[in-house]
Design a protein around this motif. Structure first.
Motif, PDB file in Angstrom:
ATOM      1  N   PRO A 276      14.902 -33.132  19.887  1.00  0.00           N
ATOM      2  CA  PRO A 276      15.052 -31.680  19.737  1.00  0.00           C
ATOM      3  C   PRO A 276      16.251 -31.349  18.841  1.00  0.00           C
ATOM      4  O   PRO A 276      17.326 -31.927  19.008  1.00  0.00           O
ATOM      5  CB  PRO A 276      15.300 -31.207  21.176  1.00  0.00           C
ATOM      6  CG  PRO A 276      14.702 -32.261  22.037  1.00  0.00           C
ATOM      7  CD  PRO A 276      14.912 -33.546  21.306  1.00  0.00           C
ATOM      8  N   PRO A 277      16.087 -30.455  17.860  1.00  0.00           N
ATOM      9  CA  PRO A 277      17.205 -30.068  17.000  1.00  0.00           C
ATOM     10  C   PRO A 277      18.339 -29.427  17.802  1.00  0.00           C
ATOM     11  O   PRO A 277      18.109 -28.791  18.830  1.00  0.00           O
ATOM     12  CB  PRO A 277      16.578 -29.049  16.040  1.00  0.00           C
ATOM     13  CG  PRO A 277      15.116 -29.354  16.068  1.00  0.00           C
ATOM     14  CD  PRO A 277      14.830 -29.814  17.459  1.00  0.00           C
ATOM     15  N   LYS A 283      24.547 -24.002  11.135  1.00  0.00           N
ATOM     16  CA  LYS A 283      24.378 -25.450  11.048  1.00  0.00           C
ATOM     17  C   LYS A 283      23.249 -25.903  11.975  1.00  0.00           C
ATOM     18  O   LYS A 283      22.895 -25.215  12.928  1.00  0.00           O
ATOM     19  CB  LYS A 283      25.667 -26.180  11.419  1.00  0.00           C
ATOM     20  CG  LYS A 283      26.139 -25.908  12.845  1.00  0.00           C
ATOM     21  CD  LYS A 283      27.474 -26.603  13.123  1.00  0.00           C
ATOM     22  CE  LYS A 283      27.955 -26.303  14.549  1.00  0.00           C
ATOM     23  NZ  LYS A 283      29.248 -26.936  14.849  1.00  0.00           N
ATOM     24  N   VAL A 284      22.696 -27.055  11.675  1.00  0.00           N
ATOM     25  CA  VAL A 284      21.691 -27.673  12.536  1.00  0.00           C
ATOM     26  C   VAL A 284      21.829 -29.183  12.427  1.00  0.00           C
ATOM     27  O   VAL A 284      22.002 -29.737  11.338  1.00  0.00           O
ATOM     28  CB  VAL A 284      20.260 -27.210  12.176  1.00  0.00           C
ATOM     29  CG1 VAL A 284      19.901 -27.584  10.743  1.00  0.00           C
ATOM     30  CG2 VAL A 284      19.249 -27.809  13.145  1.00  0.00           C
ATOM     31  N   LEU A 285      21.800 -29.847  13.573  1.00  0.00           N
ATOM     32  CA  LEU A 285      21.917 -31.302  13.623  1.00  0.00           C
ATOM     33  C   LEU A 285      20.555 -31.874  13.978  1.00  0.00           C
ATOM     34  O   LEU A 285      19.984 -31.546  15.020  1.00  0.00           O
ATOM     35  CB  LEU A 285      22.960 -31.712  14.670  1.00  0.00           C
ATOM     36  CG  LEU A 285      23.322 -33.202  14.748  1.00  0.00           C
ATOM     37  CD1 LEU A 285      24.054 -33.644  13.474  1.00  0.00           C
ATOM     38  CD2 LEU A 285      24.194 -33.477  15.978  1.00  0.00           C
ATOM     39  N   LEU A 286      20.026 -32.733  13.092  1.00  0.00           N
ATOM     40  CA  LEU A 286      18.718 -33.329  13.305  1.00  0.00           C
ATOM     41  C   LEU A 286      18.845 -34.836  13.472  1.00  0.00           C
ATOM     42  O   LEU A 286      19.549 -35.493  12.698  1.00  0.00           O
ATOM     43  CB  LEU A 286      17.790 -33.047  12.116  1.00  0.00           C
ATOM     44  CG  LEU A 286      17.451 -31.596  11.811  1.00  0.00           C
ATOM     45  CD1 LEU A 286      16.502 -31.531  10.615  1.00  0.00           C
ATOM     46  CD2 LEU A 286      16.851 -30.892  13.014  1.00  0.00           C
ATOM     47  N   LYS A 287      18.163 -35.366  14.466  1.00  0.00           N
ATOM     48  CA  LYS A 287      18.042 -36.812  14.614  1.00  0.00           C
ATOM     49  C   LYS A 287      16.790 -37.228  13.862  1.00  0.00           C
ATOM     50  O   LYS A 287      15.692 -36.767  14.175  1.00  0.00           O
ATOM     51  CB  LYS A 287      17.944 -37.207  16.085  1.00  0.00           C
ATOM     52  CG  LYS A 287      17.923 -38.714  16.311  1.00  0.00           C
ATOM     53  CD  LYS A 287      17.902 -39.042  17.794  1.00  0.00           C
ATOM     54  CE  LYS A 287      17.907 -40.542  18.035  1.00  0.00           C
ATOM     55  NZ  LYS A 287      17.858 -40.861  19.486  1.00  0.00           N
ATOM     56  N   LEU A 288      16.965 -38.090  12.870  1.00  0.00           N
ATOM     57  CA  LEU A 288      15.878 -38.423  11.955  1.00  0.00           C
ATOM     58  C   LEU A 288      15.584 -39.910  11.945  1.00  0.00           C
ATOM     59  O   LEU A 288      16.490 -40.741  12.019  1.00  0.00           O
ATOM     60  CB  LEU A 288      16.230 -37.984  10.536  1.00  0.00           C
ATOM     61  CG  LEU A 288      16.486 -36.493  10.310  1.00  0.00           C
ATOM     62  CD1 LEU A 288      17.015 -36.272   8.903  1.00  0.00           C
ATOM     63  CD2 LEU A 288      15.211 -35.692  10.543  1.00  0.00           C
ATOM     64  N   GLU A 297      21.618 -39.211  13.215  1.00  0.00           N
ATOM     65  CA  GLU A 297      21.756 -37.757  13.111  1.00  0.00           C
ATOM     66  C   GLU A 297      22.300 -37.361  11.745  1.00  0.00           C
ATOM     67  O   GLU A 297      23.180 -38.025  11.190  1.00  0.00           O
ATOM     68  CB  GLU A 297      22.680 -37.241  14.216  1.00  0.00           C
ATOM     69  CG  GLU A 297      22.078 -37.379  15.603  1.00  0.00           C
ATOM     70  CD  GLU A 297      22.950 -36.769  16.688  1.00  0.00           C
ATOM     71  OE1 GLU A 297      22.385 -36.255  17.677  1.00  0.00           O
ATOM     72  OE2 GLU A 297      24.189 -36.810  16.552  1.00  0.00           O
ATOM     73  N   ARG A 298      21.757 -36.261  11.213  1.00  0.00           N
ATOM     74  CA  ARG A 298      22.249 -35.695   9.961  1.00  0.00           C
ATOM     75  C   ARG A 298      22.538 -34.216  10.180  1.00  0.00           C
ATOM     76  O   ARG A 298      21.732 -33.487  10.760  1.00  0.00           O
ATOM     77  CB  ARG A 298      21.215 -35.854   8.843  1.00  0.00           C
ATOM     78  CG  ARG A 298      21.121 -37.271   8.297  1.00  0.00           C
ATOM     79  CD  ARG A 298      19.942 -37.435   7.343  1.00  0.00           C
ATOM     80  NE  ARG A 298      19.966 -36.496   6.235  1.00  0.00           N
ATOM     81  CZ  ARG A 298      18.975 -36.349   5.355  1.00  0.00           C
ATOM     82  NH1 ARG A 298      17.880 -37.083   5.483  1.00  0.00           N
ATOM     83  NH2 ARG A 298      19.072 -35.485   4.385  1.00  0.00           N
ATOM     84  N   LEU A 299      23.703 -33.791   9.703  1.00  0.00           N
ATOM     85  CA  LEU A 299      24.120 -32.396   9.845  1.00  0.00           C
ATOM     86  C   LEU A 299      23.780 -31.625   8.574  1.00  0.00           C
ATOM     87  O   LEU A 299      24.107 -32.059   7.468  1.00  0.00           O
ATOM     88  CB  LEU A 299      25.632 -32.318  10.106  1.00  0.00           C
ATOM     89  CG  LEU A 299      26.211 -30.905  10.271  1.00  0.00           C
ATOM     90  CD1 LEU A 299      25.668 -30.249  11.533  1.00  0.00           C
ATOM     91  CD2 LEU A 299      27.733 -30.955  10.291  1.00  0.00           C
ATOM     92  N   PHE A 300      23.123 -30.493   8.762  1.00  0.00           N
ATOM     93  CA  PHE A 300      22.792 -29.607   7.644  1.00  0.00           C
ATOM     94  C   PHE A 300      23.503 -28.283   7.871  1.00  0.00           C
ATOM     95  O   PHE A 300      23.490 -27.733   8.979  1.00  0.00           O
ATOM     96  CB  PHE A 300      21.283 -29.378   7.561  1.00  0.00           C
ATOM     97  CG  PHE A 300      20.483 -30.627   7.327  1.00  0.00           C
ATOM     98  CD1 PHE A 300      20.133 -31.016   6.044  1.00  0.00           C
ATOM     99  CD2 PHE A 300      20.091 -31.424   8.392  1.00  0.00           C
ATOM    100  CE1 PHE A 300      19.390 -32.165   5.832  1.00  0.00           C
ATOM    101  CE2 PHE A 300      19.356 -32.573   8.191  1.00  0.00           C
ATOM    102  CZ  PHE A 300      19.006 -32.959   6.907  1.00  0.00           C
TER     103      PHE A 300
END
Length: 322
Positions: A276-277, A283-288, A297-300
């Motif tokens: 889950p984002p 900002k949004v942190l995604l586990k990819l 995880e990458r932070l956008f």
């Protein structure tokens, strides 16, 4: 995600005269067997009342998981338009309904199911509602697949957890032999289900298959226990569903894991959101899971411009369209 209207109406007709107390007890027994992953030689749905308990309490969730898995397969290979389906362990036709909803031009389907009670219900639900030519066959998936014909799409959903582990490699090998184009395996989204999918994935890659989804790569899975890969779909509960399960919440989250593999390579490999984002202000942190075989995880942030807007719209299970 809701059941197609004809399926929902057919289920309602089959359930309208079942006493609630009977349904509740059957639902509890069925749930206990699934949770314990019992392999005692008995079918989970050998009796008619167990099939009806499944229709009331499990069908909406398994349909949602199967349809989400098929959607991911279709997104990975938009040109894939199957004309034939072979579903092993078909239950009451869950995959058939999801497949014809996504691909209305499906021409024929073979549904392989061990339980006579389930086959009867599946045939009743599909009669007059499914355009594809359908044929229901009886048999044990671990020993009775020898005479089946290959199909464009071969599926096996929520079945492997009911089979003795030692029998799985032979079953997967036979399913791949029967696969004209693409094979889809769906399992419960538990750590044990993930391990089964990992074993299937390794075997298929060794056999020359191309993984379409969910993985954007052919490398070994980058996740280590206690972490595991799975996805989720929120499913609305009907009034009868809530009563049968003594549930107060009007929805449930169905966790599942799947692998789609093809004889044809995927047109492109893209990162997939595998958790889950986590969103915050700007900002949004995604586990990819990345195409290079890594995961993390990458932070956008807003500084990323259009990429941030895409990331913010992405949900668990989506590919990151950047």
């Amino acid at each position: 995600m809701e059941l197609p209207a004809p399926l929902r109406q057919g289920v309602e007709r089959l359930l309208e005269n079942v006493p609630l107390a009977t349904l509740k007890q059957a639902a509890k027994t069925l749930s206990d067997r699934y949770r314990a992953e019992l392999r005692d030689g008995r079918l989970h749905m050998a009796q008619d009342v167990a099939v009806r308990a499944y229709l009331a309490t499990r069908l909406p969730a398994t349909y949602a998981a199967v349809r989400a898995s098929l959607d991911a397969l279709s997104d990975a290979r938009p040109s894939f338009q199957p004309k034939s389906l072979l579903d092993v362990g078909a239950g009451p036709g869950t995959v058939l309904w999801a497949t014809t909803d996504l691909w209305p031009d499906l021409e024929q389907a073979v549904l392989f199911e061990a339980s006579a009670a389930v086959r009867k219900v599946g045939e009743t639900l599909a009669a007059g509602a499914i355009a594809a030519r359908t044929r229901w066959l009886a048999g044990d998936a671990t020993i009775d697949l020898a005479d089946l014909e290959p199909a464009d799409l071969v599926t096996c959903a929520y079945v492997l957890d009911e089979i003795v582990p030692a029998s799985l490699p032979k079953l997967i090998g036979r399913l791949w032999q029967l696969t004209g184009d693409t094979l889809l395996i769906v399992e419960p989204g538990t750590p044990a289900g993930w391990q089964r999918i990992l074993a299937v994935r390794r075997q298929l890659i060794e056999a020359g298959a191309h993984v379409l989804a969910p993985c954007p790569h052919q490398a070994p899975c980058p996740l280590d226990p206690p972490d595991w890969c799975h996805f989720s779909r929120r499913v609305a509960r009907s009034r009868l569903h809530r009563l049968a399960k003594d549930a107060d919440v009007p929805w449930e989250d169905e966790k599942f894991i799947y692998v789609a593999a093809s004889r044809q390579p995927a047109p492109s490999l893209r990162a997939r959101v595998i958790a889950p984002p986590k969103s915050g202000s700007g900002k949004v942190l995604l586990k990819l899971c990345e195409s290079n075989g890594s995961a993390g995880e990458r932070l956008f942030t807003k500084r990323d411009g259009e990429t941030f807007k895409v990331a913010r719209r992405s949900d668990w299970g989506d590919v990151l369209e950047t």
